[in-house]
Design a protein around this motif. Structure first.
Motif, PDB file in Angstrom:
ATOM      1  N   GLY A 244     -31.209  29.154 -25.406  1.00  0.00           N
ATOM      2  CA  GLY A 244     -30.594  30.368 -25.888  1.00  0.00           C
ATOM      3  C   GLY A 244     -30.398  31.364 -24.772  1.00  0.00           C
ATOM      4  N   LEU A 245     -30.066  32.576 -25.157  1.00  0.00           N
ATOM      5  CA  LEU A 245     -29.858  33.667 -24.208  1.00  0.00           C
ATOM      6  C   LEU A 245     -31.145  34.484 -24.105  1.00  0.00           C
ATOM      7  CD1 LEU A 245     -28.032  35.493 -22.447  1.00  0.00           C
ATOM      8  CD2 LEU A 245     -27.364  36.665 -24.565  1.00  0.00           C
ATOM      9  N   VAL A 246     -31.587  34.719 -22.895  1.00  0.00           N
ATOM     10  CA  VAL A 246     -32.806  35.478 -22.668  1.00  0.00           C
ATOM     11  C   VAL A 246     -32.608  36.380 -21.459  1.00  0.00           C
ATOM     12  CG1 VAL A 246     -33.840  33.656 -21.257  1.00  0.00           C
ATOM     13  CG2 VAL A 246     -35.321  35.288 -22.445  1.00  0.00           C
ATOM     14  N   GLN A 247     -33.270  37.505 -21.459  1.00  0.00           N
ATOM     15  CA  GLN A 247     -33.175  38.423 -20.335  1.00  0.00           C
ATOM     16  C   GLN A 247     -34.051  37.951 -19.179  1.00  0.00           C
ATOM     17  OE1 GLN A 247     -34.135  42.374 -21.708  1.00  0.00           O
ATOM     18  NE2 GLN A 247     -32.061  42.684 -22.514  1.00  0.00           N
ATOM     19  N   PRO A 248     -33.703  38.329 -17.971  1.00  0.00           N
ATOM     20  CA  PRO A 248     -34.573  37.998 -16.828  1.00  0.00           C
ATOM     21  C   PRO A 248     -35.999  38.478 -17.076  1.00  0.00           C
ATOM     22  CG  PRO A 248     -32.469  38.824 -16.046  1.00  0.00           C
ATOM     23  CD  PRO A 248     -32.476  39.017 -17.544  1.00  0.00           C
ATOM     24  N   GLY A 249     -36.954  37.613 -16.728  1.00  0.00           N
ATOM     25  CA  GLY A 249     -38.353  37.906 -16.984  1.00  0.00           C
ATOM     26  C   GLY A 249     -38.848  37.425 -18.330  1.00  0.00           C
ATOM     27  N   GLY A 250     -37.938  36.988 -19.183  1.00  0.00           N
ATOM     28  CA  GLY A 250     -38.300  36.535 -20.513  1.00  0.00           C
ATOM     29  C   GLY A 250     -38.797  35.098 -20.539  1.00  0.00           C
ATOM     30  N   SER A 251     -39.067  34.630 -21.750  1.00  0.00           N
ATOM     31  CA  SER A 251     -39.627  33.293 -21.937  1.00  0.00           C
ATOM     32  C   SER A 251     -38.863  32.528 -23.014  1.00  0.00           C
ATOM     33  CB  SER A 251     -41.096  33.379 -22.364  1.00  0.00           C
ATOM     34  OG  SER A 251     -41.885  34.000 -21.390  1.00  0.00           O
ATOM     35  N   LEU A 252     -38.892  31.215 -22.884  1.00  0.00           N
ATOM     36  CA  LEU A 252     -38.371  30.303 -23.895  1.00  0.00           C
ATOM     37  C   LEU A 252     -39.247  29.062 -23.909  1.00  0.00           C
ATOM     38  CD1 LEU A 252     -34.482  30.242 -23.363  1.00  0.00           C
ATOM     39  CD2 LEU A 252     -35.684  31.158 -25.350  1.00  0.00           C
TER      40      LEU A 252
ATOM     41  N   GLY B 201     -45.705  27.415 -11.362  1.00  0.00           N
ATOM     42  CA  GLY B 201     -46.302  28.688 -11.746  1.00  0.00           C
ATOM     43  C   GLY B 201     -45.546  29.427 -12.833  1.00  0.00           C
ATOM     44  N   ARG B 202     -44.348  28.964 -13.155  1.00  0.00           N
ATOM     45  CA  ARG B 202     -43.547  29.624 -14.195  1.00  0.00           C
ATOM     46  C   ARG B 202     -43.334  28.714 -15.408  1.00  0.00           C
ATOM     47  NH1 ARG B 202     -38.338  31.055 -13.301  1.00  0.00           N
ATOM     48  NH2 ARG B 202     -37.944  29.344 -11.835  1.00  0.00           N
ATOM     49  N   PHE B 203     -43.136  27.426 -15.194  1.00  0.00           N
ATOM     50  CA  PHE B 203     -42.858  26.471 -16.266  1.00  0.00           C
ATOM     51  C   PHE B 203     -44.067  25.571 -16.471  1.00  0.00           C
ATOM     52  CE2 PHE B 203     -37.925  26.152 -15.725  1.00  0.00           C
ATOM     53  CZ  PHE B 203     -37.834  27.529 -15.783  1.00  0.00           C
ATOM     54  N   THR B 204     -44.242  25.138 -17.723  1.00  0.00           N
ATOM     55  CA  THR B 204     -45.310  24.203 -18.056  1.00  0.00           C
ATOM     56  C   THR B 204     -44.763  23.106 -18.968  1.00  0.00           C
ATOM     57  OG1 THR B 204     -46.976  25.957 -17.952  1.00  0.00           O
ATOM     58  CG2 THR B 204     -47.596  23.914 -19.062  1.00  0.00           C
ATOM     59  N   ILE B 205     -44.936  21.865 -18.551  1.00  0.00           N
ATOM     60  CA  ILE B 205     -44.534  20.729 -19.368  1.00  0.00           C
ATOM     61  C   ILE B 205     -45.742  20.243 -20.156  1.00  0.00           C
ATOM     62  CG2 ILE B 205     -44.944  19.055 -17.513  1.00  0.00           C
ATOM     63  CD1 ILE B 205     -42.550  17.451 -18.565  1.00  0.00           C
ATOM     64  N   SER B 206     -45.508  19.868 -21.396  1.00  0.00           N
ATOM     65  CA  SER B 206     -46.594  19.350 -22.232  1.00  0.00           C
ATOM     66  C   SER B 206     -46.000  18.420 -23.282  1.00  0.00           C
ATOM     67  CB  SER B 206     -47.369  20.489 -22.903  1.00  0.00           C
ATOM     68  OG  SER B 206     -46.531  21.218 -23.778  1.00  0.00           O
ATOM     69  N   ARG B 207     -46.869  17.762 -24.014  1.00  0.00           N
ATOM     70  CA  ARG B 207     -46.395  16.839 -25.040  1.00  0.00           C
ATOM     71  C   ARG B 207     -47.400  16.763 -26.180  1.00  0.00           C
ATOM     72  NH1 ARG B 207     -45.365  11.523 -22.055  1.00  0.00           N
ATOM     73  NH2 ARG B 207     -44.932  10.718 -24.159  1.00  0.00           N
ATOM     74  N   ASP B 208     -46.872  16.419 -27.348  1.00  0.00           N
ATOM     75  CA  ASP B 208     -47.709  16.160 -28.510  1.00  0.00           C
ATOM     76  C   ASP B 208     -47.320  14.774 -29.006  1.00  0.00           C
ATOM     77  OD1 ASP B 208     -48.921  15.951 -31.003  1.00  0.00           O
ATOM     78  OD2 ASP B 208     -48.644  18.062 -31.463  1.00  0.00           O
ATOM     79  N   ASN B 209     -48.104  13.780 -28.656  1.00  0.00           N
ATOM     80  CA  ASN B 209     -47.748  12.411 -29.019  1.00  0.00           C
ATOM     81  C   ASN B 209     -47.818  12.172 -30.523  1.00  0.00           C
ATOM     82  OD1 ASN B 209     -47.178  11.723 -26.395  1.00  0.00           O
ATOM     83  ND2 ASN B 209     -49.171  10.779 -26.001  1.00  0.00           N
ATOM     84  N   ALA B 210     -48.624  12.937 -31.213  1.00  0.00           N
ATOM     85  CA  ALA B 210     -48.701  12.796 -32.668  1.00  0.00           C
ATOM     86  C   ALA B 210     -47.411  13.257 -33.337  1.00  0.00           C
ATOM     87  CB  ALA B 210     -49.879  13.582 -33.211  1.00  0.00           C
ATOM     88  N   LYS B 211     -46.702  14.170 -32.670  1.00  0.00           N
ATOM     89  CA  LYS B 211     -45.446  14.700 -33.207  1.00  0.00           C
ATOM     90  C   LYS B 211     -44.221  14.120 -32.498  1.00  0.00           C
ATOM     91  CE  LYS B 211     -47.388  19.131 -34.704  1.00  0.00           C
ATOM     92  NZ  LYS B 211     -47.305  20.615 -34.584  1.00  0.00           N
TER      93      LYS B 211
ATOM     94  N   ASN C  26     -41.515  30.574 -18.491  1.00  0.00           N
ATOM     95  CA  ASN C  26     -41.836  31.998 -18.388  1.00  0.00           C
ATOM     96  C   ASN C  26     -41.195  32.592 -17.137  1.00  0.00           C
ATOM     97  OD1 ASN C  26     -43.531  31.710 -20.663  1.00  0.00           O
ATOM     98  ND2 ASN C  26     -45.281  31.191 -19.372  1.00  0.00           N
ATOM     99  N   SER C  27     -41.154  33.901 -17.082  1.00  0.00           N
ATOM    100  CA  SER C  27     -40.595  34.609 -15.915  1.00  0.00           C
ATOM    101  C   SER C  27     -39.239  34.050 -15.531  1.00  0.00           C
ATOM    102  CB  SER C  27     -41.572  34.515 -14.737  1.00  0.00           C
ATOM    103  OG  SER C  27     -42.831  35.049 -15.080  1.00  0.00           O
ATOM    104  N   LEU C  28     -38.388  33.907 -16.499  1.00  0.00           N
ATOM    105  CA  LEU C  28     -37.084  33.291 -16.257  1.00  0.00           C
ATOM    106  C   LEU C  28     -36.219  34.143 -15.357  1.00  0.00           C
ATOM    107  CD1 LEU C  28     -36.546  31.825 -19.801  1.00  0.00           C
ATOM    108  CD2 LEU C  28     -36.404  30.511 -17.678  1.00  0.00           C
TER     109      LEU C  28
END
Length: 123
Positions: free
Chosen positions: A10-18, A66-76, A84-86
């Motif tokens: 989506g559209l986010v302002q600088p410094g925002g998160s998705l 330091g800004r992005f984090t990858i993760s997973r939920d194998n059950a889902k 963050n800090s886009l």
């Protein structure tokens, strides 16, 4: 049939998160090593982040450390990318994919690409 469906852009302002999600079906997701890539207009597809099947190891491109984090939920059967800090330069279509071998940072070593989700960082 293998399917990966990205969402959360989506559209986010600088410094925002998705938080992006990638819903997987048609494969044993819990056995797959997964990656996130992005592609900006007129640019090559570039590596963003990688996670092993168990989630025990993760790797990032230098420009997102330091800004992005990858993760997973194998059950889902779902892969995530918390951003963050886009910055405006993070604007791109983001894709998830299954690694099939070779260097985890090279997009040609992946298959079953989703349709992507557009992230726009702008004020």
């Amino acid at each position: 049939q293998v399917q990966l469906v990205e969402s959360g852009g989506g559209l986010v302002q600088p410094g925002g998160s998705l938080r992006l999600s990638c819903a997987a079906s048609g494969r044993t997701f819990s056995s797959d090593n997964m990656g996130w890539f992005r592609q900006a207009p007129g640019k090559e597809r570039e590596f963003v982040a990688y996670i092993t099947w168990s989630g025990g190891s993760t790797y990032y491109a230098d420009f997102v450390k330091g800004r992005f984090t990858i993760s997973r939920d194998n059950a889902k059967n779902t892969l995530y990318l918390q951003m963050n800090s886009l910055k405006p330069e993070d604007t791109a279509v983001y894709y998830c994919a299954v690694r099939t071998g070779g260097n985890y940072g090279y997009w040609r070593n992946y298959a079953y690409w989703g349709q992507g989700t557009l992230v726009t960082v702008s004020s």
